[in-house]
Design an enzyme around this catalytic site. Structure first.
Site, PDB file in Angstrom:
ATOM      1  N   ASP A  45       0.862  -1.181   0.000  1.00 52.94           N
ATOM      2  CA  ASP A  45       0.000   0.000   0.000  1.00 52.94           C
ATOM      3  C   ASP A  45       0.897   1.229   0.000  1.00 52.94           C
ATOM      4  O   ASP A  45       1.453   1.612   1.026  1.00 52.94           O
ATOM      5  CB  ASP A  45      -0.905   0.004   1.241  1.00 52.94           C
ATOM      6  CG  ASP A  45      -1.992  -1.074   1.174  1.00 52.94           C
ATOM      7  OD1 ASP A  45      -1.788  -2.104   0.498  1.00 52.94           O
ATOM      8  OD2 ASP A  45      -3.055  -0.888   1.810  1.00 52.94           O
ATOM      9  N   LYS A  80      -6.791   3.328  -3.587  1.00 51.20           N
ATOM     10  CA  LYS A  80      -7.206   3.351  -2.185  1.00 51.20           C
ATOM     11  C   LYS A  80      -7.395   4.783  -1.751  1.00 51.20           C
ATOM     12  O   LYS A  80      -6.624   5.664  -2.151  1.00 51.20           O
ATOM     13  CB  LYS A  80      -6.135   2.633  -1.367  1.00 51.20           C
ATOM     14  CG  LYS A  80      -6.317   2.653   0.136  1.00 51.20           C
ATOM     15  CD  LYS A  80      -5.220   1.817   0.828  1.00 51.20           C
ATOM     16  CE  LYS A  80      -5.214   2.041   2.336  1.00 51.20           C
ATOM     17  NZ  LYS A  80      -4.102   1.339   3.012  1.00 51.20           N
ATOM     18  N   LYS A  91     -10.198   0.290  -2.676  1.00 50.40           N
ATOM     19  CA  LYS A  91     -10.133   0.102  -1.225  1.00 50.40           C
ATOM     20  C   LYS A  91     -10.398   1.409  -0.491  1.00 50.40           C
ATOM     21  O   LYS A  91      -9.529   2.273  -0.432  1.00 50.40           O
ATOM     22  CB  LYS A  91      -8.755  -0.442  -0.821  1.00 50.40           C
ATOM     23  CG  LYS A  91      -8.590  -0.610   0.699  1.00 50.40           C
ATOM     24  CD  LYS A  91      -7.221  -1.195   1.051  1.00 50.40           C
ATOM     25  CE  LYS A  91      -6.990  -1.154   2.566  1.00 50.40           C
ATOM     26  NZ  LYS A  91      -5.623  -1.590   2.938  1.00 50.40           N
TER      27      LYS A  91
END
Lengths: 326, 479
Positions: free
Chosen positions: A159, A226, A262
């Protein structure tokens, strides 16, 4: 008909064309259709009135559990904390083996090896935050080293954060190249780590910027986009998630390739989670309702889902002492 | 392949409302029997008979107007603005307290989805009463001179598309300005008006200030033609509106008409595309398209037409049509068989004229009156489906090349109730808005209502304004 930028990207070689220079990339991103904030907020609010009951609720609770990236990103994280988080991810409710595992645990990269050991071959993935998370304020060399560190330890997912400073000052190509370089590290030496690109939408603020950053990340090779680090408020709001899902949908329409989404940060209750699932269902469709394409970054959400699950099974509410604290 | 996320039925309970087997006429604060026979009000989603409704005869109409006159002369014209406000605030509060009951009843009687009656109709009804309650003691400062006076007895005839909301649009300003009213709801949707009569009693509104009489066209005609009414307010079809205008001609009755529409929803190539698609859906598929200001003509810039229509069709595929009582239903039932036949007929005309019909893929329930969301492409100004009001979930798509062509086409209609403009360019919004011959212009939104905003038409869409400060003028001597 003159094709819109979205349609343009469908043409062979188009990605290379729009990213060949800073000017070309800027032209492309600024040529994307605008987002009307009032309208986007209204659409998200309208979808959040969907009433998810009985069988639909039971289905959605298990689906949501299986999509959680169970997260701890604190300065105070210890091996003990991460081990108990991993145990929780494998077996969210110790009394009920029918509860699905979460999708992943998400930790800082010095704890990746430990998490990998704790999770073994359970199937729960390990995600590591990298690239000078959460601010992204470091040189590219440091960011790549940070990423490599996590990948070498066996992280299944990275991430990363984008450089919001570069984005807000219009240096789009720099971000593109940074994401592409991180992606390359994810695939170094036969590694196959998936790359999630955190836009930190709370710092980008406008939906036009969120849409542009989503496209930028997808062009550069993100597997997931995300919303947030969880360190900035607001984090994952419904309208921001809507705008990003629309970008995923348009990317799929143009390229035939599905990018995951996400939302992370601020999703704490079952009711919240239901709203996000409805948003996915009615924006990008059933195809995205899998942990391969939709994740929820959260920590306290899991216990609320478990409480609601117990309530549905027994007909009554238990209480916070009937789910585990970590 | 993931499992589809099927929403389980989430029906609103109908137990919150009690429907009597029959209803009389609400005259002078009491429910009394009618002498004109009766009609049945049915649930258009199931064809179930909900209740038997009295038809007001000419004699009943006369009785109601006399009661209103008496209440006006003896009580209401002598009641201070502050005191009138008190009743209106009370009514607004009672509407809020009984909102669930009203929403369920509206959905049962009208066929509209419960989420719309719950989230749009009833909250707007309460908002309207609150808004006009605030004006009641400030009329001297509303810009109509120092001594604006009520007209007297208002005869009000309302349609079936927003039954209680149209009642609020009529009754709230009339009462705030000191008039008394006789109101006739539409024959297919009288039930919420009759429940409103009960709210008037609960609010201890003096008898005769609000009278609700039911019936069909004959009752409405007797009401507007009654010699002792001072004001006629009508919302409904242009055809009936013209007949009313003729009947009122030569009398000293004041008249406001809110009639049909064929609004242009204009989309430029720089429009925020996802919100535009939502706005098109809200414009024509909200309330099954039973909206006089519906955006029934989509005027889209030719360069983006294919892409926009493609996105629109994808979006329409996600609309949920079915049981209006289900909280997840987006598209409910057509209000009556008569209206359904009119929609079918005009859609057939579209086919015959060579427009290309596309219908959302959704299963229609076996019982009740239903029409799937439908889009006609390849429509031109010369097609009847681009000119006549269909009043159903049917969108006609036309294209334009330049802003001036858009203006020309948008205004090329006998109607002029509303228009929509979609563009990211603020200056273009202002230019377009000032060029529209339409009473309401929405920019980057559609079908948004607020009691503070005046509403009304140009041309065959009627005259007079309802809502806002302007709405007061329709009920006042302002010399």
């Amino acid at each position: 008909m003159s094709p819109s930028p979205v349609a343009l990207i469908a043409e062979p070689g188009a990605v290379g064309d729009v990213t060949r220079s800073d000017a070309a990339l800027r032209r492309f991103l600024h040529g994307l259709p605008g987002v009307d904030q009032v309208g986007a907020d209204a659409r998200a609010a309208a979808l959040s009135t969907r009433s998810i009951k009985t069988t639909a609720k039971a289905f959605a609770i298990d689906l949501a559990i299986s999509m959680i990236d169970l997260t701890t990103l604190e300065g105070s994280d210890t091996p003990g904390k991460v081990r108990s988080l991993c145990a929780k991810a494998r077996r969210p409710d110790p009394h009920d083996p029918s509860v699905p595992m979460t999708a992943a645990v998400c930790v800082y990269n010095d704890l990746v090896g430990l998490a990998k050991d704790a999770l073994g071959d359970s199937g729960v993935k390990v995600a590591a935050v990298a690239t000078a998370f959460p601010s992204g304020r470091a040189s590219l060399a440091v960011k790549l080293a940070d990423t490599r560190d996590a990948v070498v330890q066996g992280a299944d997912e990275i991430d990363m954060v984008i450089d919001r400073g570069a984005f807000l000052s219009g240096r789009y190509l720099e971000i593109f190249e940074e994401i592409a370089a991180v992606k390359q590290v994810c695939q170094e030496d036969g590694a196959t780590a998936h790359l999630k690109v955190i836009l930190e939408t709370g710092e980008l603020q406008t939906y036009d910027s969120v849409r542009r950053a989503s496209w930028l990340a997808m062009l550069a090779g993100a597997d997931f986009i995300k919303t947030s680090t969880g360190k900035i408020s607001p984090a994952a709001t419904l309208p921001v998630t809507l705008v990003m899902l629309e970008a995923c949908r348009d990317w799929f329409d143009a390229t035939g390739h599905r990018i995951g989404m996400k939302p992370a940060g601020g999703i704490r209750t079952t009711k919240d989670a239901m709203k996000f699932l409805v948003l996915v269902n009615e924006t990008v469709g059933t195809e995205w309702l899998t942990p391969d394409l939709f994740r929820i970054g959260a920590s306290s959400l899991l216990n609320d889902l478990l409480l609601q699950r117990q309530k549905m099974a027994t007909g009554r509410y238990s209480g916070p002492d009937y789910v585990t604290v970590d | 392949m993931p499992t589809p996320f099927e929403y389980a039925p989430a029906p609103e309970s109908r137990a919150v409302v009690t429907i009597a087997s029959s209803y009389g006429l609400f005259i002078d604060g009491e429910f009394t029997d009618g002498t004109g026979g009766s009609l049945k009000s049915i649930n258009p989603a199931t064809e179930e008979v909900l209740s038997e409704i009295a038809i007001a005869s000419d004699a009943d109409v006369d009785r109601a107007v006399k009661a209103a006159r008496r209440a006006y002369t003896r009580v209401w014209s002598k009641t201070s603005g502050a005191e009138r406000a008190k009743y209106l605030f009370r009514i607004a509060r009672l509407v809020q307290e009984r909102s669930r009951e009203l929403a369920v009843l509206e959905t049962l009687d009208n066929g509209k989805p419960i989420k719309e009656s719950r989230d749009v109709d009833i909250p707007l009804v309460a908002a309207h009463f609150f808004y006009y309650a605030g004006w009641a003691d400030k009329l001297e400062h509303a810009g109509f001179g120092s001594n604006p006076r009520p007209l007297g007895v208002a005869a009000q005839v309302i349609p079936w598309n927003f039954p209680l909301l149209m009642l609020a649009w009529k009754i709230a300003p009339a009462l705030a300005t000191g008039n008394t009213v006789v109101l006739k709801p539409a024959e297919t949707t009288p039930l919420t008006a009759l429940l409103f009569a009960d709210i008037c009693r609960q609010a201890e509104l003096p008898p005769g200030v609000v009278n609700i009489i039911t019936g069909a066209g004959d009752t409405g005609r007797a009401l507007v033609e009654h010699p002792d009414v001072n004001k006629v307010a009508f919302t409904g079809s242009t055809e009936v509106g013209k007949a009313i205008a003729r009947s009122v001609a030569g009398t000293d009755k004041r008249l406001t008409l809110e009639l049909g529409g064929k609004a242009a929803n204009i989309v430029f190539d720089d429009a925020p595309v996802d919100q535009t698609v939502e706005g098109i859906v809200a414009g024509i598929f909200f309330n099954q398209g039973h909206v006089c200001c519906a955006g029934s003509r989509l005027l889209v810039q030719e360069s983006i037409a294919d892409e926009l229509v493609g996105r629109l069709k994808n979006r329409l595929g996600t609309l949920r049509l079915g049981d209006p009582m289900d909280k997840n239903t987006d598209i409910g039932a057509i209000n009556s068989l008569e209206q359904l036949e009119r929609i079918r007929h005009l859609a057939g005309v579209g086919d015959d004229e060579g427009a290309e019909r596309w219908t959302a893929d959704c299963e229609l329930p076996a019982k009740g009156y239903w029409f799937a969301p439908t889009v006609f492409t390849g429509v031109t100004q010369a097609h009847r489906i681009a000119r006549e009001e269909i009043f159903g979930p049917v969108l006609s798509v036309l294209t334009f090349r330049t802003p001036s062509e858009a203006i020309e086409k948008a205004n090329n209609s006998p109607y002029g109730l509303s228009a929509g403009i979609w563009t990211d360019k603020g200056s273009r919004i202002l230019k377009m808005a000032s060029s529209m011959r339409a009473g309401v212009v929405w920019a980057n939104t559609f079908n948004r209502f607020d009691p503070a905003s005046p509403f009304g038409g140009y041309k065959e869409s009627g005259y007079g304004r309802e809502g806002g400060r302007h709405g007061l003028a329709a009920y006042l001597h302002v010399d």
